[in-house]
Design a protein around this motif. Structure first.
Motif, short mmCIF file in Angstrom:
data_model
loop_
_atom_site.label_atom_id
_atom_site.label_comp_id
_atom_site.label_asym_id
_atom_site.label_seq_id
_atom_site.Cartn_x
_atom_site.Cartn_y
_atom_site.Cartn_z
N ARG A 26 0.99 -1.16 0.09
CA ARG A 26 -0.06 0.10 0.01
C ARG A 26 0.92 1.21 0.03
O ARG A 26 0.52 2.27 -0.68
CB ARG A 26 -0.94 -0.13 1.10
CG ARG A 26 -1.87 -1.17 1.09
CD ARG A 26 -2.99 -0.99 2.31
NE ARG A 26 -3.84 -2.16 2.22
CZ ARG A 26 -3.87 -3.07 3.16
NH1 ARG A 26 -2.87 -3.41 4.02
NH2 ARG A 26 -4.80 -3.97 3.09
N ARG A 27 2.08 1.27 0.72
CA ARG A 27 2.83 2.21 0.64
C ARG A 27 3.46 2.85 -0.58
O ARG A 27 3.64 3.95 -0.74
CB ARG A 27 4.05 1.95 1.66
CG ARG A 27 5.39 3.08 2.01
CD ARG A 27 4.43 4.37 2.57
NE ARG A 27 5.35 5.36 2.47
CZ ARG A 27 5.63 5.97 1.62
NH1 ARG A 27 4.83 6.20 0.34
NH2 ARG A 27 6.50 7.34 1.52
N ILE A 28 3.65 1.82 -1.33
CA ILE A 28 4.21 2.17 -2.68
C ILE A 28 2.96 2.25 -4.06
O ILE A 28 3.31 2.31 -5.25
CB ILE A 28 5.10 1.21 -3.21
CG1 ILE A 28 4.51 -0.39 -3.26
CG2 ILE A 28 6.31 1.20 -2.26
CD1 ILE A 28 5.55 -1.19 -3.87
N GLY A 29 1.82 2.31 -3.36
CA GLY A 29 0.67 2.45 -4.27
C GLY A 29 -0.11 1.39 -4.85
O GLY A 29 -0.87 1.70 -5.82
N MET A 30 0.12 0.09 -4.24
CA MET A 30 -0.37 -1.05 -4.74
C MET A 30 -1.29 -1.49 -3.65
O MET A 30 -0.98 -1.87 -2.51
CB MET A 30 0.64 -2.16 -4.96
CG MET A 30 1.65 -2.10 -5.85
SD MET A 30 2.70 -3.40 -6.12
CE MET A 30 1.81 -4.25 -7.18
#
Length: 388
Positions: A180-184
């Protein structure tokens, strides 16, 4: 008394899918091809990291995904359909001579350099993972936030995700926070643990079932121990549980690891029960244990790797929890019952037994009737489902 349960789902709901805003510094997946996921922990921890691989592959099918784990835990991931290769670290090398240690480290470093990883996902606070990330030098790297580690830790990663310090958040969700932190954004379909026993393990278990005249889904696996003794059920309690199951006309298979302390626990159980028990302690590989649990009607155990294996192979679970927290470590995605001693307001304390004794009063005094009642509820529910 405390029994946390669901009929068909997690003991506590994992975070639902919702529309999420874009992450400001999300990585561009078009720039990524080779990914390394690092999880340097024990068997159950590694299995609970398996949804990370599932989510990566579903969200970006073009990715080639590898894992780095300790050698003894590799079997938890080796047949995962989303994983290309499992790299391993041999912890026994730290007791070897200097030349052998150096050769092992160089071999690992060279193996990790070959794929030219574009992204490293580090799922623990282990310093070795940060060192290896620096040596690999990927374009992107995400690891847990550890402000106390200073600039060296911060500069090892392009992105850092927050780890709840006291929140009741399941470990699967915490692992997925790295993505989630990298946009997934993983979906609910990504959150089930994955373990594939394989054909060889299935064949051996089929033969064992024939040997002991066990019909699939007509027996119960009891796994009373853990590598951490303070999580284990007492021998007398487990023996009484097995006696009750036998009175209900259930065949019982007892499993355990090769740890001598666990063998002592099982011997004490077998000496105290009057029921005919199939003893498969220390006789199964991890894939074979998964195949066996997959054939069982129910697993009864504690907070240990077999509980997570059951969720991965779709077998209902009754789990007795003591010092560890069911919110973070409880069974998910299969029908389950988590049995605890609510009378002990000190739990979950996270300690290795009361006062560091390796004996947990909240498990010693947990009434067997509660575990038996939880098992009967799940068995009745599965009978109703079969009848329908």
């Amino acid at each position: 008394m405390s029994i946390v349960h669901t009929e068909a789902g997690p003991a506590r709901p994992l975070t639902p899918d919702v529309q999420q805003p874009a992450v400001a510094d999300a990585i561009d997946l078009r720039e990524i091809r080779n990914v390394l996921v690092i999880k340097l922990r024990h068997h159950g921890d590694v299995l609970l990291a398996s949804p990370v691989f599932s989510a990566l592959k579903r969200l970006a099918p073009h990715l080639e995904i590898d894992a780095l784990v300790y050698r003894e835990t590799a079997e938890m991931l080796e047949s995962h359909p989303a994983i290309r290769r499992v790299h391993t670290i041999d912890r026994d090398l730290k007791h070897a001579g200097s030349f052998r240690r150096l050769r092992g480290e160089l071999g690992l470093w060279r193996a990790l350099r070959v794929p030219r990883y574009d992204l490293v996902v580090h799922l623990t606070e282990h310093r070795r993972g940060a060192w290896l990330t620096r040596l690999i030098h990927p374009k992107y790297a995400v690891g847990p936030e550890r402000s106390e580690r200073g600039w060296w830790w911060r500069k090892s990663f392009t992105h850092r995700y927050l780890v709840p310090k006291a929140a009741l958040r399941h470990t699967i969700e915490t692992n997925l926070d790295a993505l989630r932190r990298i946009g997934m954004w993983p979906g609910d379909e990504d959150k089930a643990p994955v373990m594939v026993p394989g054909a060889a393990a299935q064949t051996r278990i089929s033969r064992l079932l024939q040997t002991y005249k066990l019909a699939p889904k007509q027996f119960i696996v009891v796994h009373p121990g853990s590598r951490w003794l303070f999580k284990s059920l007492p021998a007398k309690s487990t023996a009484a549980l097995i006696d009750q199951l036998a009175q209900d006309n259930w065949r019982v298979v007892v499993t355990g690891s090769r740890d001598p302390a666990e063998r002592v626990l099982i011997d004490a159980i077998l000496a105290s029960t009057n029921a005919p028990v199939v003893d498969l302690v220390a006789q199964l590989s991890l894939p074979e244990l998964a195949a066996l649990i997959g054939c069982a009607r129910l697993l009864i155990g504690v907070d240990s790797a077999p509980m997570h294996i059951a969720t991965a192979v779709g077998t209902p679970v009754v789990a007795a929890f003591g010092p560890s927290g069911e919110a973070e470590w409880g069974p998910t995605v299969v029908p389950n019952r988590v049995v605890t001693s609510a009378e002990f307001r000190c739990r979950p304390c996270g300690n290795n037994g009361c006062g560091g004794s390796n004996i947990s009063d909240c498990l010693v005094k947990l009434p067997v009737s509660r575990v038996v009642g939880a098992a009967r509820e799940l068995l009745a529910a599965s009978d109703d489902g079969a009848a329908k």
